[in-house]
Write a protein that holds these residues in place. Sequence first.
Motif, mmCIF file in Angstrom:
data_model
loop_
_atom_site.group_PDB
_atom_site.id
_atom_site.type_symbol
_atom_site.label_atom_id
_atom_site.label_comp_id
_atom_site.label_asym_id
_atom_site.label_seq_id
_atom_site.Cartn_x
_atom_site.Cartn_y
_atom_site.Cartn_z
ATOM 1 N N ASP A 128 7.464 -133.899 -39.435
ATOM 2 C CA ASP A 128 7.323 -132.280 -39.575
ATOM 3 C C ASP A 128 8.615 -131.686 -39.152
ATOM 4 O O ASP A 128 9.080 -130.784 -39.786
ATOM 5 C CB ASP A 128 6.321 -131.809 -38.453
ATOM 6 C CG ASP A 128 5.568 -130.607 -38.944
ATOM 7 O OD1 ASP A 128 5.501 -130.501 -40.054
ATOM 8 O OD2 ASP A 128 5.419 -129.586 -38.123
ATOM 9 N N GLN A 150 11.481 -133.683 -53.338
ATOM 10 C CA GLN A 150 10.204 -132.942 -52.579
ATOM 11 C C GLN A 150 9.872 -133.470 -51.057
ATOM 12 O O GLN A 150 9.680 -134.458 -51.325
ATOM 13 C CB GLN A 150 9.125 -132.751 -53.507
ATOM 14 C CG GLN A 150 9.213 -131.647 -54.522
ATOM 15 C CD GLN A 150 8.001 -131.695 -55.363
ATOM 16 O OE1 GLN A 150 7.072 -132.286 -55.056
ATOM 17 N NE2 GLN A 150 8.100 -130.831 -56.590
ATOM 18 N N PHE A 151 9.990 -132.659 -50.127
ATOM 19 C CA PHE A 151 9.884 -133.316 -48.732
ATOM 20 C C PHE A 151 8.401 -133.221 -48.702
ATOM 21 O O PHE A 151 7.767 -131.839 -48.872
ATOM 22 C CB PHE A 151 10.328 -132.672 -47.619
ATOM 23 C CG PHE A 151 11.818 -133.161 -47.445
ATOM 24 C CD1 PHE A 151 12.018 -134.546 -47.135
ATOM 25 C CD2 PHE A 151 12.938 -132.160 -47.605
ATOM 26 C CE1 PHE A 151 13.382 -134.900 -47.060
ATOM 27 C CE2 PHE A 151 14.084 -132.900 -47.726
ATOM 28 C CZ PHE A 151 14.203 -133.817 -47.307
ATOM 29 N N VAL A 152 7.421 -134.182 -48.313
ATOM 30 C CA VAL A 152 6.033 -133.972 -47.692
ATOM 31 C C VAL A 152 6.129 -134.237 -46.287
ATOM 32 O O VAL A 152 6.400 -135.134 -45.991
ATOM 33 C CB VAL A 152 5.319 -134.714 -48.523
ATOM 34 C CG1 VAL A 152 3.635 -134.533 -47.951
ATOM 35 C CG2 VAL A 152 5.077 -134.190 -50.066
ATOM 36 N N THR A 153 5.548 -133.317 -45.608
ATOM 37 C CA THR A 153 5.425 -133.733 -44.097
ATOM 38 C C THR A 153 4.035 -133.758 -43.531
ATOM 39 O O THR A 153 3.128 -133.222 -44.122
ATOM 40 C CB THR A 153 5.906 -132.514 -43.403
ATOM 41 O OG1 THR A 153 5.538 -131.006 -43.600
ATOM 42 C CG2 THR A 153 7.642 -132.206 -43.725
ATOM 43 N N ALA A 154 3.707 -134.662 -42.486
ATOM 44 C CA ALA A 154 2.749 -134.983 -42.006
ATOM 45 C C ALA A 154 2.660 -135.388 -40.629
ATOM 46 O O ALA A 154 2.743 -136.546 -40.301
ATOM 47 C CB ALA A 154 2.107 -136.197 -42.715
#
Lengths: 514, 230, 341
Positions: free
Chosen positions: C45, C70-74
Amino acid sequence: MAGRAAALAILTFLLVPLGAVFWRAGGGAMPDVHDWAAVRFTLWQAALSAVASTLLAVPVARAVARRRFPGRGALIALMGAPFILPVIVAVIGLIAVYGRGGLVNDLLGLACLPPPGDGRPRCLSVSIYGLHGVVLAHVFFNLPLAVRLILQGWLAIPAERFRLAAHLGAGPGDVQRLLEWPMLRATLPGVVLIVFAICLSSFAVALTLGGGPRATTVELAIYQAFTYDFDLARAAMLSLVQLLLVTGAGLLALRLGRTEGFGAGLDRRIDMLPPGGRALWLGDAAWMTVAALFLLLPLGAVAVRGLSGLAEMPPSVWGATGNSLAIALSATLLTVSVALALALARRGWVDLAGMAPLAASPLVLGTGLFLLINPVARPVDWALVVTLAVNVAMALPFVLRIVLPAAQEVERSYGRLADSLGMRGMARLRWLILPRMRRPLGFAAGLTAALSMGDLGVIALFSDPDKATLPLTVFRLMGAYRTEAAAGAALLLLVLSFGLFLIFDLGGRGAATR
Amino acid sequence: MLQLDDLRLRQGDFRLTANWTLAEGDRLALIGPSGAGKSTLLAAIAGFLRPDSGALRWNGADLTAEPPARRPVAMLFQDQNLFPHLSILRNVGLGIRPDLRLNAAQRAQALAALERVGLGGMAERLPGSLSGGQQSRAALARVLVQDRPLLLLDEPFSALGPALRAEMLDLVTALLDETGGTLIMVSHAPEDARRIGGLLSLVDEGHAAAPVPGGEAFANPSPGLRRYLG
Amino acid sequence: MLKHPTDSARRDKEDALRHLAIATGLLAATQAAADTPVLSVYTYDSFNTEWGPGPAVEQAFEETCGCDLQFVTAGDGASVLSRLRLEGARSEADVVLGLDTALIGAARESGLFAPVTVKADYALPIPWQDPEFVPFDWGYFAFVGLKDGPMPTSFVELAESDASVVIQDPRSSTPGLGLLMWVKQAYGDAAEDIWEELADNIVTVTPGWSEAYDLFLDGEADLVLSYTTSPAYHLIAEGDDSKIALPFEEGHYMQVEVAGMLKSSDQPELAQQFLQFMVTDAFQSVIPTTNWMYPAVEPDAGLPEGYMTLMEPAKPLLMSAEEAASVRDVALDEWRRALSQ
């Protein structure tokens, strides 16, 4: 019927994802010895917190019920704020007051004894860390709720009974025995059990203030099983245990006490004669002062800390504020609608279905939903839907307790008249239910808006990186050394949560439609 | 004609039977001790209570399974006859359309009814701002616009003083004279029964007796009625 | 590249004569967007916040790759890995950025990662050889305190002192787990004794780094478990030199943050390109003042000035992933027993 459909929808929403986790894990795994220790600690701290919150709430509720003074309404409203406070903000406030460097210890430090041989002054000090700290924090959160529930019980005693008692020359002791004790006996089990249920799923509070691994809750065990061990079978099993515990508590509450909710309350005029006597007056004043200080000082600390940080907030805070507001308002509309549908269904098990979300572990719920959605769609596209659904489910137990008794009251008073006039469906809703339930609905909407505003609400698996919420931003700022900015954003969050609550609550009290 | 065809009612342990008919235009007072089942009988006729057995007919049509609003019945309850959050006009309007989408003619009809019961000019007032007698008049105005052949009164005027109660009953009889409607009312007070000058039915010991003319009944009371009158 | 076609459309909205041209342009832009390869990078995150490395990294890489990053945060690193395991081969992720040494074992075991070859001149204090994971930054765990506060020089001295300390839970946080490994590697079978001695110094155990550090800043404890680089933040961003990291005689456990490429990636070349980009100056020079960790490769301009004053441990400690996995449960039990008394 809409109500039964809503109840089924809730149970489906809770149970199907859990089932999905079990399915993916290929069954459950028995919790290990440490997990059972966590279950024991969870039960123990929840029981202590529930009993402490309830017992303390009794004298406060009595004082508020029987005394009239300027600013009473404002005091009651403010005292309710901790309940709607995001956990992370509340813990910061509590530590600022009761922590090692907090206000209380500063005051105690003023009364230090002169230094003995080793040259260091001996000071009294209190520590917030440990089981008592966990209980303190839970009392902080739940005392307002307990006071409101018990106050409702007091207001439900017809004024005529107090008058009769006064007429018969009954002293405060007699009033207690004859009128108040029977009411408390009927009300308190329900209060204890709802606070107990809330405290069962404690995570951050128990861990931060618990002082060490002794204070391991089931929710932490679930987190660990899921995130650090990737042991889905154990996580699902623990979630099931938690669900059973809360459902058990809910069933007990339904059996043991009248579980009428905390109503819109407080607006009903009650001509309860304040008992005479200076000692009693002083007692009541003391209880109200202590409760107010206990609840308001940490809030004040959050405000003071945050003021200087307001200027430090990065621009992204405003976007996050917009996102949070949008989620809170949509969740409010949805929750109140669902609660209304449930309330009009008038069935016991519907009530229980509304309570069930208290038991849901957000992590397992999120994982289950993820497992269900991922094969067919991009989870991120569902972020908004899932966030809303989770917020609705989490607010429902509380909202239902407000709306259910009010709906029953309306139906009891005006149901036959409406039936005889053929008012059904929308006509009944528009001309009877909504106008008659403005107050409880306003209160419920305020509570939902505040709870959704403050909820971290985002299940990490679904988080949309461009749609951070305000609580998440507070947390991110804290995680990036930006403590000042975080405190500023936390203050913003506090003000917005409480502001939303007030707007809805007051809106519900506005003039009735003609 | 209202027909109570071997009607058997049950509410918990309470049981009540009735087996008689009432002609259109009749005015019937149900009298009897408290808890004898007068209101229960009224509730059954209005459709709030399903009979255990037997049937309820209006001019031959079976009403037994009809919901309250589909019966030829207008009813006033002991209290809560007006919605306190709605204006008098809207309260009356509900008798015309439950969704209150009134057209100009319907609105005029409601206003006329208010005029008829002596509440002209009070249409926009909320019930809370009216006296008890005025509230009763407003409720009667709604009965007027409901235009149902059968009127049921479950002691709606019991909170009023004797003079006001008499006035209301006179208004009711006057309205019934105009509409030719049928009346069944619950009453504790024999003088109310005399006032409407119609039939009398004693409800006692689980049974609602067949209606008899009031004058006759009072002149020559049955043992049960004598016991009740004391 | 036209990144926001709708913005330009809005600007020109009133010029009716140009509608057609705009529409054609929009079409072309949409077409272009569809053809642009997308590189999906899963990360934790805080990486992709406006104050984190994410925005600068995205811009720099997109300038060279002709792609859409593209960043995907989790959540945190552990949550990112959990998510990947849930998704399995269906994952959209091409690259995962932000696992650390404590997670590498589990990540490798999952079988989701592809071998990569990245050449770099690492500035790590230990040799780095890993077939799947490429380091992008690193740091040492350390207790951070105040200049004028207590300064124990070892775990033993800390335990004997009455200095108070906040630590993180090894079951829910990376630094907590790092501390567990630190004590275990330094003391082996005697680790439990050390924990028992430390128990009365520990004010509380928080779920994550943020809560612990916040408590420390609030004066709730003399010391907090953090990184040797923490004082650099206060120095550089706040001009505050009152915070220091304490050197411990036992040496300091390391955290190395890594990235890897997924077998299931539909953009393997691009993913490989990103991992190579990760060890170049454009990426590495951003790290010290956004992620507040040591860059894995020394930036061309050297480290920022504040970093020069940082304490440098004499003895780096780090267990191999296999070793860490084999001792973790035992170490956790010891920790739990010692602190539960």
